[in-house]
Design a protein around this motif. Structure first.
Motif, PDB file in Angstrom:
ATOM      1  N   ILE A 515       0.862  -1.187   0.000  1.00 37.30           N
ATOM      2  CA  ILE A 515       0.000   0.000   0.000  1.00 37.30           C
ATOM      3  C   ILE A 515       0.894   1.230   0.000  1.00 37.30           C
ATOM      4  N   SER A 516       0.436   2.267  -0.661  1.00 35.17           N
ATOM      5  CA  SER A 516       1.188   3.523  -0.606  1.00 35.17           C
ATOM      6  C   SER A 516       0.230   4.681  -0.858  1.00 35.17           C
ATOM      7  N   ASN A 517       0.681   5.878  -0.558  1.00 30.84           N
ATOM      8  CA  ASN A 517      -0.221   7.024  -0.722  1.00 30.84           C
ATOM      9  C   ASN A 517       0.127   7.877  -1.945  1.00 30.84           C
ATOM     10  N   TYR A 518       1.033   7.388  -2.764  1.00 29.11           N
ATOM     11  CA  TYR A 518       1.285   8.025  -4.065  1.00 29.11           C
ATOM     12  C   TYR A 518       1.083   6.944  -5.117  1.00 29.11           C
ATOM     13  N   ALA A 519       0.717   7.370  -6.301  1.00 23.02           N
ATOM     14  CA  ALA A 519       0.370   6.391  -7.327  1.00 23.02           C
ATOM     15  C   ALA A 519       1.476   5.349  -7.519  1.00 23.02           C
ATOM     16  N   LEU A 520       2.668   5.796  -7.796  1.00 20.41           N
ATOM     17  CA  LEU A 520       3.757   4.839  -7.992  1.00 20.41           C
ATOM     18  C   LEU A 520       4.940   5.256  -7.146  1.00 20.41           C
ATOM     19  N   PRO A 521       5.236   4.549  -6.089  1.00 22.67           N
ATOM     20  CA  PRO A 521       6.385   4.942  -5.284  1.00 22.67           C
ATOM     21  C   PRO A 521       7.635   5.002  -6.156  1.00 22.67           C
ATOM     22  N   GLU A 522       8.424   6.031  -5.937  1.00 16.09           N
ATOM     23  CA  GLU A 522       9.667   6.161  -6.700  1.00 16.09           C
ATOM     24  C   GLU A 522      10.788   5.399  -6.013  1.00 16.09           C
ATOM     25  N   SER A 523      10.482   4.895  -4.819  1.00 20.46           N
ATOM     26  CA  SER A 523      11.536   4.378  -3.948  1.00 20.46           C
ATOM     27  C   SER A 523      12.082   3.044  -4.414  1.00 20.46           C
ATOM     28  N   GLU A 524      13.327   2.853  -4.106  1.00 18.69           N
ATOM     29  CA  GLU A 524      13.972   1.570  -4.330  1.00 18.69           C
ATOM     30  C   GLU A 524      14.689   1.214  -3.046  1.00 18.69           C
ATOM     31  N   VAL A 525      14.050   0.434  -2.200  1.00 19.33           N
ATOM     32  CA  VAL A 525      14.654   0.092  -0.922  1.00 19.33           C
ATOM     33  C   VAL A 525      16.024  -0.515  -1.165  1.00 19.33           C
ATOM     34  N   PRO A 526      17.103  -0.224  -0.410  1.00 24.60           N
ATOM     35  CA  PRO A 526      17.064   0.662   0.756  1.00 24.60           C
ATOM     36  C   PRO A 526      17.297   2.133   0.420  1.00 24.60           C
ATOM     37  N   THR A 527      17.463   2.480  -0.871  1.00 29.91           N
ATOM     38  CA  THR A 527      17.607   3.894  -1.194  1.00 29.91           C
ATOM     39  C   THR A 527      16.231   4.463  -1.491  1.00 29.91           C
ATOM     40  N   LEU A 528      15.927   5.523  -0.793  1.00 28.86           N
ATOM     41  CA  LEU A 528      14.571   6.041  -0.904  1.00 28.86           C
ATOM     42  C   LEU A 528      14.561   7.480  -1.370  1.00 28.86           C
ATOM     43  N   ARG A 529      13.650   7.776  -2.263  1.00 21.88           N
ATOM     44  CA  ARG A 529      13.358   9.172  -2.565  1.00 21.88           C
ATOM     45  C   ARG A 529      11.895   9.365  -2.239  1.00 21.88           C
ATOM     46  N   LEU A 530      11.656  10.132  -1.191  1.00 22.16           N
ATOM     47  CA  LEU A 530      10.275  10.239  -0.719  1.00 22.16           C
ATOM     48  C   LEU A 530       9.715  11.627  -0.992  1.00 22.16           C
ATOM     49  N   ARG A 531       8.527  11.647  -1.528  1.00 19.41           N
ATOM     50  CA  ARG A 531       7.855  12.921  -1.797  1.00 19.41           C
ATOM     51  C   ARG A 531       7.188  13.409  -0.506  1.00 19.41           C
ATOM     52  N   PRO A 532       6.648  14.639  -0.520  1.00 20.59           N
ATOM     53  CA  PRO A 532       6.032  15.168   0.697  1.00 20.59           C
ATOM     54  C   PRO A 532       5.001  14.180   1.259  1.00 20.59           C
ATOM     55  N   TYR A 533       5.131  13.876   2.512  1.00 25.20           N
ATOM     56  CA  TYR A 533       4.198  12.985   3.218  1.00 25.20           C
ATOM     57  C   TYR A 533       4.062  11.605   2.579  1.00 25.20           C
ATOM     58  N   GLU A 534       5.033  11.206   1.812  1.00 28.24           N
ATOM     59  CA  GLU A 534       4.914   9.884   1.179  1.00 28.24           C
ATOM     60  C   GLU A 534       5.060   8.771   2.213  1.00 28.24           C
ATOM     61  N   ALA A 535       4.268   7.743   2.077  1.00 28.41           N
ATOM     62  CA  ALA A 535       4.332   6.606   3.002  1.00 28.41           C
ATOM     63  C   ALA A 535       3.959   5.328   2.271  1.00 28.41           C
ATOM     64  N   PHE A 536       4.523   4.229   2.721  1.00 27.96           N
ATOM     65  CA  PHE A 536       4.153   2.944   2.112  1.00 27.96           C
ATOM     66  C   PHE A 536       4.394   1.793   3.077  1.00 27.96           C
ATOM     67  N   ILE A 537       3.772   0.698   2.770  1.00 28.60           N
ATOM     68  CA  ILE A 537       4.110  -0.584   3.404  1.00 28.60           C
ATOM     69  C   ILE A 537       4.571  -1.488   2.273  1.00 28.60           C
ATOM     70  N   ALA A 538       5.739  -2.120   2.448  1.00 26.96           N
ATOM     71  CA  ALA A 538       6.265  -2.996   1.410  1.00 26.96           C
ATOM     72  C   ALA A 538       6.711  -4.317   2.015  1.00 26.96           C
ATOM     73  N   ARG A 539       6.584  -5.348   1.214  1.00 25.82           N
ATOM     74  CA  ARG A 539       7.060  -6.663   1.637  1.00 25.82           C
ATOM     75  C   ARG A 539       8.510  -6.789   1.198  1.00 25.82           C
ATOM     76  N   LEU A 540       9.346  -7.309   2.092  1.00 26.29           N
ATOM     77  CA  LEU A 540      10.762  -7.461   1.761  1.00 26.29           C
ATOM     78  C   LEU A 540      11.055  -8.925   1.419  1.00 26.29           C
ATOM     79  N   LYS A 541      12.166  -9.114   0.711  1.00 28.32           N
ATOM     80  CA  LYS A 541      12.554 -10.515   0.454  1.00 28.32           C
ATOM     81  C   LYS A 541      13.981 -10.732   0.931  1.00 28.32           C
TER      82      LYS A 541
END
Ligand code: TEU
Length: 541
Positions: A515-541
């Motif tokens: 789940i996330s609050n922006y259409a397409l998260p730009e993030s690439e865990v562990p490097t993150l670029r987060l927009r204002p108030y961006e949040a997500f839940i992601a499954r890790l492998k």
């Protein structure tokens, strides 16, 4: 640990005055709630916490109870209440009643009798004390009047205690008869089919007033244990106590199953992150995100192996979270939801929060209903402040701001009533309303619905271990949940400024976003670029 229903459910608080009016008197009622059960079922909640609907003169909107076993005609009848329990049950929704047993209304027959006759059976249900040198027994003050918490009773020549308004008289929990009467009343409700209690100011029960203590009295936990044994002990019941005085350690004590007290308590540590410590209610400071994070995490740590946290941002006493922390932005409302619902504990939603409803401001004191705000206004004026100055302070904490009617649609009365609403409808209802949000894929409502479903279907969210991420930048709240091999990452940029960062833990590889609050998260865990108030839940492998 045995799994309870409330470990996978989300609870929804209804402030009945403001939820849905069915008879045009401008005040919400039980039939109104029944008519909106389908909405709640669609949202997916597992229980309703119903703020008080008992018979009450409404000095504090029902937190002044005159008859615990009757419904106030304002809200309906006992038959309506039974129907609410039944109809909610059909939709998989349990009912939690608000239990206000620190005090009763001054119109409760117990108090009326106690006042009439010092020898009355119920005299010692309340707290009486002789004058000291012709004055109040001590210096305790009432937050809802600004003056002494003691009121002189001419007839008996004694004082009685009221820590809230003059119409809310403190009960004496040292009286065994009072305690039995309360347990009996609780069993009356349990037998009607309710599934829990929210216990108002539970930390004040059993207060040691003669040492000026109003919270954490010496017998508090003994009384709660006794209550548990005499009432809900054999049921899978949700009990949540409101305890402003509790730190995370105390929170664990209340909720550790070994102690057989409560399921959980409301712990308010996070509310200090934007307030001046020990300052007046209107003394705020810019939000300290690190302090907020610390407060949330400390609760998780304290109850990692025993006890259970409650999770909430808002209730009928607090400003709306999206106003307080998110500048009224829908994307911030979603961020707040994601941060909270990712944590271990039982999430509570306050009505309208799922729509991103905002705090309403009051322009003049004439339009203010809140008993506490009105008392503080009087004091400020007495101290020489102008009406404008006093109102500016009031608008920081005035409890009306979260009590405006539910915004069902964009029509002038927001679908709440056909009459004149008891409290003005927030002007933003033309944009922020259920009709616009239910079914819209990118609404705040959709985020809440998704989070509730995610919790219901994900053991990792229900019982998974919480882990903090070290060294993340100040404006970010990030943590993990783990269960067996499964690991989820929850990240939120709590600020309106974007940020780029690399999360400390190197072993994180993203599997997929849940789940996330922006259409397409730009993030690439562990490097993150987060927009204002961006949040997500992601499954890790
Ligand atoms: O509130 C408890 C309480 O301590 C309040 O004074 C709270 O701190 C304040 O309202 C915040 O501004 C509970 C109920 O939730 C509240 O609605 C009641 O007015 C109060 O108890 C008395 O029953």
């Amino acid at each position: 640990m045995r799994q309870h229903w409330w470990q996978s459910a989300v609870v929804y608080q209804i402030y009945p005055r403001s939820f849905q009016d069915s008879d045009g008197d401008g005040i919400g009622d039980l039939n109104g709630i029944i008519s909106r059960l389908d909405y709640l079922q669609q949202l997916g909640i597992g229980a309703i916490w119903l703020s008080p609907v008992y018979r009450s003169p409404s000095a504090d909107n029902g937190y002044d109870i005159a008859d615990y076993q009757a419904i106030d005609p304002l809200f309906g009848t006992m038959a309506d209440m039974d129907r609410l329990i039944l109809e909610a049950g059909k939709r998989g929704i349990r009912l939690i009643m608000d239990l206000v047993v620190n005090h009763t209304s001054d119109e409760h027959p117990w108090f009326v009798a106690a006042r009439q006759d010092p020898n009355a059976e119920t005299r010692d249900y309340y707290i009486w004390a002789d004058p000291v040198d012709g004055h109040e027994p001590n210096a305790l003050t009432s937050g809802f009047t600004g003056g002494s918490a003691w009121e002189f009773d001419e007839r008996s020549g004694q004082y009685f205690l009221h820590l809230f308004s003059r119409q809310q008289i403190d009960l004496n929990w040292a009286s065994p008869a009072l305690r039995q009467a309360v347990y009996q009343m609780m069993n009356f409700w349990i037998d009607r089919g309710i599934a829990g209690f929210r216990l108002d100011v539970v930390d004040m029960i059993g207060k040691d007033w003669c040492h000026n203590g109003v919270v954490n009295g010496p017998h508090l936990h003994e009384y709660l244990h006794e209550m548990n044994r005499k009432t809900w002990r054999d049921r899978d019941f949700l009990t949540v106590g409101e305890a402003w005085s509790a730190d995370p350690e105390l929170a664990r004590g209340y909720s550790d199953p070994q102690n057989q007290e409560l399921s959980m308590i409301f712990q308010f540590g996070f509310t200090w992150a934007d307030r001046v410590l020990g300052g007046a209610k209107w003394e705020t400071q810019p939000l300290d995100i690190v302090a907020l994070k610390q407060a949330l995490f400390e609760n998780q740590w304290a109850m990692a192996s025993a006890g259970w946290p409650s999770l909430f941002w808002s209730n009928h006493d607090l400003p709306r979270a999206v106003t307080r922390y998110g500048q009224n932005c829908p994307v911030a409302a979603k961020m707040l939801a994601i941060v909270l619902h990712g944590l271990r504990g039982t999430p509570f939603i306050y009505q309208g929060e799922e729509l991103g409803m905002t705090s309403a401001m009051s322009e003049t004191i004439e339009t203010v209903d809140d008993v506490e705000a009105r008392a503080i206004y009087r004091q400020l004026r007495k101290r020489g402040e102008s009406a404008g100055q006093a109102m500016a302070k009031l608008n920081v904490f005035n409890r009306d701001q979260a009590r405006t009617p539910m915004q069902w649609d964009a029509t002038p009365k927001a679908g709440f009533t056909t009459g004149t609403p008891w409290l003005a409808i927030n002007a933003d209802h033309t944009q922020v309303n259920a009709a616009a949000e239910v079914g819209a894929a990118d609404s705040v409502w959709a985020t809440y619905r998704q989070l509730i479903a995610l919790r219901r279907h994900s053991p990792i969210l229900q019982t998974g271990t919480f882990g903090a991420l070290e060294g993340d930048p100040e404006q970010i709240i990030a943590y993990t949940r783990s269960l067996g091999e499964e690991r989820w990452l929850i990240v939120a940029n709590f600020a309106e400024t974007p940020i780029s960062t690399t999360l400390a833990s190197p072993a994180m590889h993203l599997d997929r976003y849940l789940i996330s609050n922006y259409a397409l998260p730009e993030s690439e865990v562990p490097t993150l670029r987060l927009r204002p108030y961006e949040a997500f839940i992601a499954r890790l492998k």
